[in-house]
Design an enzyme around this catalytic site. Structure first.
Site, PDB file in Angstrom:
ATOM      1  CG  HIS A  82      -0.327   0.096   2.536  1.00 49.80           C
ATOM      2  ND1 HIS A  82       0.059   1.287   3.114  1.00 49.80           N
ATOM      3  CD2 HIS A  82      -0.017  -0.866   3.449  1.00 49.80           C
ATOM      4  CE1 HIS A  82       0.574   1.066   4.305  1.00 49.80           C
ATOM      5  NE2 HIS A  82       0.548  -0.234   4.538  1.00 49.80           N
ATOM      6  CB  CYS A 134       1.018  -3.820   5.418  1.00 52.22           C
ATOM      7  SG  CYS A 134      -0.551  -4.640   5.784  1.00 52.22           S
TER       8      CYS A 134
END
Length: 250
Positions: A134, A153
């Site tokens: 992301h 992440c």
């Protein structure tokens, strides 16, 4: 065809188009040593624009509930909302206790758009760890030498470039759609008009990749280059020591 290769040890990402002989390189931020990003193989199916961030329960339990329960200023500053999972009703932070937050009955969600911790683009792929690639609202993190700082992440330095690179047919219309969605002008420099003349509203939307793009998240502290040379990377997770101990025990 196309694929994305992530080297966690090097905190770097390379997207490759073998057919066209092209490659896109960028820095990434990975999970901290306490919240390691897992190694896995998957396929990137889509990119979501302007995602909300539903904060994982582990973060709510470990960081938000014990430190910030009832703190209206904290929730307002971070644009966090507390929602009842069953009814979807929003609750005022001042009336929500730490016990309520850790009960599992409520969701803490961050508003989308500017300031969202996921940034404006998120790349989704099937996996058992609830991780993804992301964008980020903290661009300064890519200037750090040690980029093992996330909750697990992978934050990517060039999310828009990656989204365009992964399109099977990156025509101007599709690229403009993505750019408009995240508040950027079209390729020709113009912006869409709105009835009141103000900025475009922040809306969630999805662009699927057809076919899905293979993704390889791996960990190499040494990697061969062309010829007989090698690229050496740090060992942020200490895996080399584990491997050495096992090899010595053979």
């Amino acid at each position: 065809g196309k694929y994305v290769w992530v080297n966690l040890a090097g905190a770097c990402l390379r997207a490759v188009d073998e057919k066209e002989g092209l490659a896109l390189d960028m820095k990434i931020c990975i999970g901290s040593p306490g919240q390691k990003t897992p190694m896995l193989h998957s396929q990137i199916e889509r990119v979501d624009m302007n995602p909300y961030w539903n904060i994982p329960y582990s973060i709510v339990k470990r960081e938000i509930a014990p430190r910030h329960a009832g703190d209206e200023a904290y929730f307002s500053r971070n644009r966090y909302r507390i929602l009842d999972k069953e009814t979807g009703e929003e609750l005022p932070p001042a009336k929500v206790t730490a016990a309520m937050l850790t009960s599992g009955k409520y969701r803490v969600r961050q508003d989308n758009g500017d300031g969202n911790s996921l940034g404006r683009l998120i790349f989704r792929f099937p996996n058992d760890f609830s991780i993804f690639l992301h964008d980020t609202n903290n661009k300064r993190a890519f200037q750090r030498r040690d980029r093992a700082i996330s909750h697990g992440c992978i934050r990517v330095e060039k999310p828009l470039e990656l989204a365009v690179f992964l399109l099977d047919d990156p025509d101007d219309r599709t690229v403009d759609r993505i750019r408009e969605a995240i508040g950027l002008p079209r390729l020709d420099g113009t912006r869409p008009e709105t009835p009141d003349g103000g900025p475009q509203p922040v809306k969630t939307s999805v662009q699927r990749f057809k076919p899905p793009v293979p993704l390889f998240i791996e960990y190499y502290t040494l990697y061969p280059l062309s010829g007989d040379s090698w690229e050496e990377y740090p060992d942020p997770y200490g895996y080399d020591e584990v491997l050495l101990k096992n090899l010595e025990g053979l």
